[in-house]
Write an enzyme that holds these catalytic residues in place. Structure first.
Site, PDB file in Angstrom:
ATOM      1  N   SER A 128      49.210  55.823  48.895  1.00 43.80           N
ATOM      2  CA  SER A 128      49.892  55.731  47.612  1.00 43.80           C
ATOM      3  C   SER A 128      49.148  56.641  46.634  1.00 43.80           C
ATOM      4  CB  SER A 128      49.910  54.270  47.139  1.00 43.80           C
ATOM      5  OG  SER A 128      50.560  54.163  45.893  1.00 43.80           O
TER       6      SER A 128
ATOM      7  N   HIS B 288      47.447  51.577  53.588  1.00 44.31           N
ATOM      8  CA  HIS B 288      48.555  52.523  53.503  1.00 44.31           C
ATOM      9  C   HIS B 288      48.278  53.482  52.353  1.00 44.31           C
ATOM     10  CE1 HIS B 288      50.063  50.410  49.962  1.00 44.31           C
ATOM     11  NE2 HIS B 288      49.810  49.291  50.615  1.00 44.31           N
TER      12      HIS B 288
ATOM     13  N   HIS C 227      47.064  27.008  30.220  1.00 43.99           N
ATOM     14  CA  HIS C 227      47.482  28.341  30.657  1.00 43.99           C
ATOM     15  C   HIS C 227      46.414  29.337  30.201  1.00 43.99           C
ATOM     16  CE1 HIS C 227      49.192  27.859  26.603  1.00 43.99           C
ATOM     17  NE2 HIS C 227      48.975  29.159  26.464  1.00 43.99           N
TER      18      HIS C 227
ATOM     19  N   SER D 210      44.631  33.064  29.055  1.00 41.37           N
ATOM     20  CA  SER D 210      44.725  34.269  28.247  1.00 41.37           C
ATOM     21  C   SER D 210      43.297  34.712  27.921  1.00 41.37           C
ATOM     22  CB  SER D 210      45.547  34.017  26.980  1.00 41.37           C
ATOM     23  OG  SER D 210      45.782  35.250  26.324  1.00 41.37           O
TER      24      SER D 210
END
Length: 900
Positions: free
Chosen positions: A436, A434, A576, A578
């Protein structure tokens, strides 16, 4: 030989003696049947002498070349003898152009007509009359029934006779660089004509009879004033090449797409706003430089974008059959068959890169402007191919080029393939579902994977030693993980720390989608800092640093994790993601040093330049250049500009804002969209030009003495108050000082007559170009436009409706001054248009039609800025209407309009 040259004038005799031929071989004959008298003066006298000798060798001559830079009467007498002396002549070349004027332009010959007796050359097949002063075609030419090729280029012909159609065997006709305004209908009777060149004339229409040229294979109508084409062109079934560029065409016949042999159709630089779908499908059609659309309403802007952007979009249609389109802004689109179920109109525009619109990561570099394609979000049934043109970066190791696009509320990178057009130009190719916003970005090599509950392994393709291992059960739902690895040169780190043994690992950047933490620890492997091994290093000097954006500092987490060392690698577990970085140093406070090193990775060493045009010191070029590009750029610019040495090297981030402020009596001579309170705003992108040209002025008396001012460069956006003098900022210079550099600007003293002439030549009193509804352009605005046109000014002038003869007069009057040509053209047109409605719109339209969308965008922005100022002014004075639908009063036409 003495018998041959007896009676010749001294110079002719010397020329004959220089040719070592014998009477048997024939005097001045080359190859046995050629005579060439066009290389040296006196050719007519030599030919007359040979004819007087009545040499039998002259009966063998088939090719004659004779210069027309001769006395007209002598030339006419010589040509009158040609049929009697050279009865078997097959090729006759009577060209000017051998002499040049002081500027190097070819001069026309003296030939204005031909003697009627030349029609007696029964065998003549090739006649070249180029670079002469013919205003009408000599009457003997249509009687040369054996002509195969007729060359009439670079003459003064305003029309061709109907009798030209009586040449039954003509296959090539060239009438370029003349003044033709119409064509004879008998042109269609040349049934054997194969090549016809009518480029660079004044044609505005074509006769329908041109469709009768059944043998025509090449037709060149470029650089005329054609506004339409006859439908009969579709009858040229033998046509292979059709050149129609640089005209005023608004449409073309759809039948051109059905020509069976056509291999090239050049429609560049016209006024085409729509093209038949059959031509959009054709790979041999060139459409660059056409509007292909009309002004459209401004669509919603992405969050964070700035407001001063071009409001108009260009458009083109796409049908379910698909098509291939090349846009003038450096992009290509390939719509496959079936991409759309119904016909759709595609709109596009190229936006300038602005920080609020361009999403860049900390280590990204912008390589292009921003291409907006509409309609946004409409999904295609098949992916559309998109190619964006860019200049490749020099440093490509451990980096890759991608196309970045906006989907919903976030930006993402598309799978991109590179295709080389030239060593310095590449295409970034991707498939888009699409439309943009799209831009080309250079980034560190990125690797990604989808982590499932079963676990997986992610490795870096840029550095195989970097790995992340996800155990089973680390996540309940699949999540996407991205990895980037950034390298830092060891010498830069050692210079920063002043420690010979310091070293770092590659910087690891990890990001993910979904919840911030994993259910089970994830194992990360990083190479040890270069020069160290797990067996020899001092663990007290090894630091694992962690940074979580947008925090300002790096944290040392060595004591919080278990570092498992092998001979070459370090492994640790995290829950986590980073940024992670291994350092080996004897320093203790490593976090602050890591922040400085990370900034050094992202900084570019640049120089600032300020140059003044040699012919017009009021035109100032400002540019910010990476240090390695300064010498090459200055070498190109110093032919036209002069100025001080570049500034000292300063450091800037990609996408960093800065501005230039003129000081000490010098100011910007016009409000601009990129100018705030007289300060010119910039955004630094290391791979873009970062250049602007402005006109400056002064309130000081230049007739008394020269004005010695300066331009200073400051970081950031324009503050409320900028120091008037750079010295004050320099005294306060510290780690976060705004001031970067100051360069001198000198406006030379104006002599009395020069100052009066300058003011007179640029005065428009009063200059009321425009109206309150569409906005006004002031003299300063026109000066800014003139400074941007360059060599494109003739095209703009023609689209403004100026006659071609006036352009020629301007070129002659200012033949050694391009800036003078541009200014005189623009201001003389403006004087005639002052007070007339629609003048500003006419200028914008002419700029668009001349493929100068950049200048047209700037003019539109200036007009919008002026309208806002006018509305603010009438509101402040209480003249605004209570009803917003009722406009306020118009400014009086006798006063100088507010500068926009």
């Amino acid at each position: 030989m003495a018998a041959v040259v007896e009676g010749l004038e001294p110079e002719a005799a010397a020329a004959e003696d220089a040719v070592e031929t014998t009477v048997d071989a024939g005097p001045l004959l080359v190859g046995g049947n050629r005579l060439s008298f066009d290389l040296h003066p006196g050719g007519c006298r030599r030919l007359l002498h040979l004819c007087a000798q009545q040499l039998p060798q002259l009966l063998q001559v088939e090719f004659l070349r004779l210069s027309t830079h001769e006395d007209p009467q002598l030339l006419e007498a010589t040509l009158a003898r040609v049929p009697w002396c050279l009865p078997r002549l097959r090729s006759l070349v009577l060209k000017g152009g051998q002499c040049r004027d002081a500027l190097g332009a070819c001069l026309r010959g003296a030939l204005t007509t031909l003697p009627a007796g030349l029609s007696g050359l029964a065998r003549l097949a090739h006649l070249d009359l180029s670079f002469n002063s013919l205003e009408t075609l000599p009457g003997c030419v249509p009687q040369m029934r054996g002509l195969d090729a007729l060359l009439l280029s670079h003459n003064c012909l305003s029309e061709l006779p109907e009798a030209l159609g009586a040449l039954p065997g003509l296959t090539f006709l060239a009438v370029t660089h003349n003044r033709l305004q119409t064509l004879p209908t008998a042109l269609g009777a040349l049934s054997t004509l194969q090549r016809l060149d009518l480029s660079k004339n004044l044609l505005d229409t074509l006769p329908p009879e041109i469709g009768g040229l059944g043998s025509l294979s090449e037709l060149n109508l470029a650089s005329n004033r054609l506004q339409s084409l006859p439908a009969s062109l579709a009858g040229l079934r033998s046509l292979r090449l059709l050149l129609l560029h640089s005209n005023l065409l608004a449409s073309v016949p759809a039948g051109l797409a059905r020509l069976p042999l056509l291999t090239r159709l050049d429609l560049r630089d016209n006024q085409l706003r729509e093209v038949p779908p059959e031509l959009l499908d054709a790979p041999f059609v060139r459409l660059q430089g056409n509007p292909l659309g009309e002004v459209s309403a401004d669509p919603p802007s992405p969050p964070g974008s700035l407001t001063r952007r071009p409001r108009f979009l260009l458009s083109f249609p796409v049908t379910p059959r698909g098509c291939s389109v090349t846009l003038a802004c450096g992009a290509r689109l390939q719509f496959p068959a079936g991409a759309t179920a119904t016909p759709i109109t595609i709109r596009y525009r190229l936006l300038p890169p602005e920080p609020g619109l361009v999403p860049l990561g900390p280590h990204d570099a912008l390589l292009s402007g921003v291409l907006e394609l509409q309609p946004h979000g409409v999904a295609f049934q098949q992916d559309v191919g998109l190619w964006l043109l860019f200049v490749p970066p020099r440093a490509r190791r451990f980096r890759e080029v991608v196309v970045r696009t906006r989907t919903d509320d976030s930006w993402g990178d598309l799978e991109t393939h590179l295709e080389e057009e030239a060593p310095t130009r590449l295409w970034a190719h991707c498939q888009v579902p699409h439309f943009s916003w799209f831009l080309v970005v250079s980034r560190p090599v990125s690797n990604a994977c989808l982590v499932t509950p079963e676990g997986t392994l992610l490795c870096s393709s840029g550095h195989p030693g970097v790995k992340v291992t996800f155990p089973p059960g680390a996540t309940e739902e699949p999540r996407r993980i991205s990895m980037q690895v950034v390298h830092m040169a060891g010498r830069e780190l050692r210079a920063l720390l002043g420690e010979p043994g310091a070293a770092v690992s590659p910087l690891l950047c990890l990001s993910q989608s979904g919840p911030p933490s994993f259910l089970r620890p994830v194992t990360v492997q990083l190479p040890l800092p270069s020069g160290t091994t797990g067996l020899s290093l001092d663990r007290a000097c090894l630091h694992l640093l962690y940074w979580a954006p947008p925090a300002a500092t790096w944290d040392d987490i060595t004591a919080q994790v278990v570092l498992e060392l092998t001979h070459l690698y370090a492994r640790f577990q995290v829950t986590h993601f980073s940024w992670y970085w291994l350092w080996y140093t004897t320093k203790t406070c490593v976090g602050g040093l890591a922040r400085k090193a990370w900034e050094r990775l992202r900084l570019h060493r640049v120089n600032l330049i300020a140059l003044q045009r040699r012919r017009d010191p009021e035109q100032v070029l400002l540019q910010c250049l990476p240090r390695n590009k300064v010498d090459g750029t200055l070498q190109r610019l110093l032919e036209r500009y002069r100025g001080p040495e570049p500034s000292d090297t300063v450091e800037m981030f990609e996408g960093e804002k800065f501005f230039a402020a003129f000081e000490r009596g010098i100011d910007v001579d016009a409000d601009r969209p990129d100018c705030v309170d007289g300060r010119v705003c910039f955004v630094f992108y290391s791979h873009l030009k970062n250049v602007k040209e402005v006109y400056v002025t002064t309130t000081l008396d230049r007739e008394a003495q020269a004005v010695r001012g300066q331009v200073s460069f400051y970081r950031g956006t324009v503050p409320v108050e900028v120091p008037e003098e750079a010295e004050a900022a320099r005294r306060r210079k510290g780690a976060d000082a705004l001031w970067m550099a100051t360069l001198p600007i000198k406006l030379p003293r104006l002599r009395g007559s020069e100052g009066q002439g300058r003011r007179a030549s640029l005065s428009l009193a009063p200059l009321n170009l425009g109206d309150a509804e569409t906005g006004f352009l002031t003299q300063s605005n026109l000066l800014s436009v003139a400074g941007r046109l360059g060599p494109d000014w003739p095209a703009v002038a023609l689209h403004l409706g100026m006659p071609y003869r006036e352009l020629q007069r301007i070129r002659h009057e200012f033949r050694d001054d391009l800036d003078g040509q541009i200014r005189h053209m623009l201001f003389s047109w403006a004087e005639r248009q002052a007070g007339q409605p629609g003048a500003v719109g006419l200028l914008v339209q002419a700029l668009e039609q001349s493929d100068r969308q950049d200048v047209a965008e700037e003019v539109r922005a200036v007009l919008e800025l002026g309208r806002h100022k006018y509305q603010d002014g009438i509101r402040r004075t209480g003249l605004a209407s209570e009803d917003p639908a009722v406009p306020g009063p118009s400014p009086p036409q006798s006063q100088e309009p507010a500068q926009a």
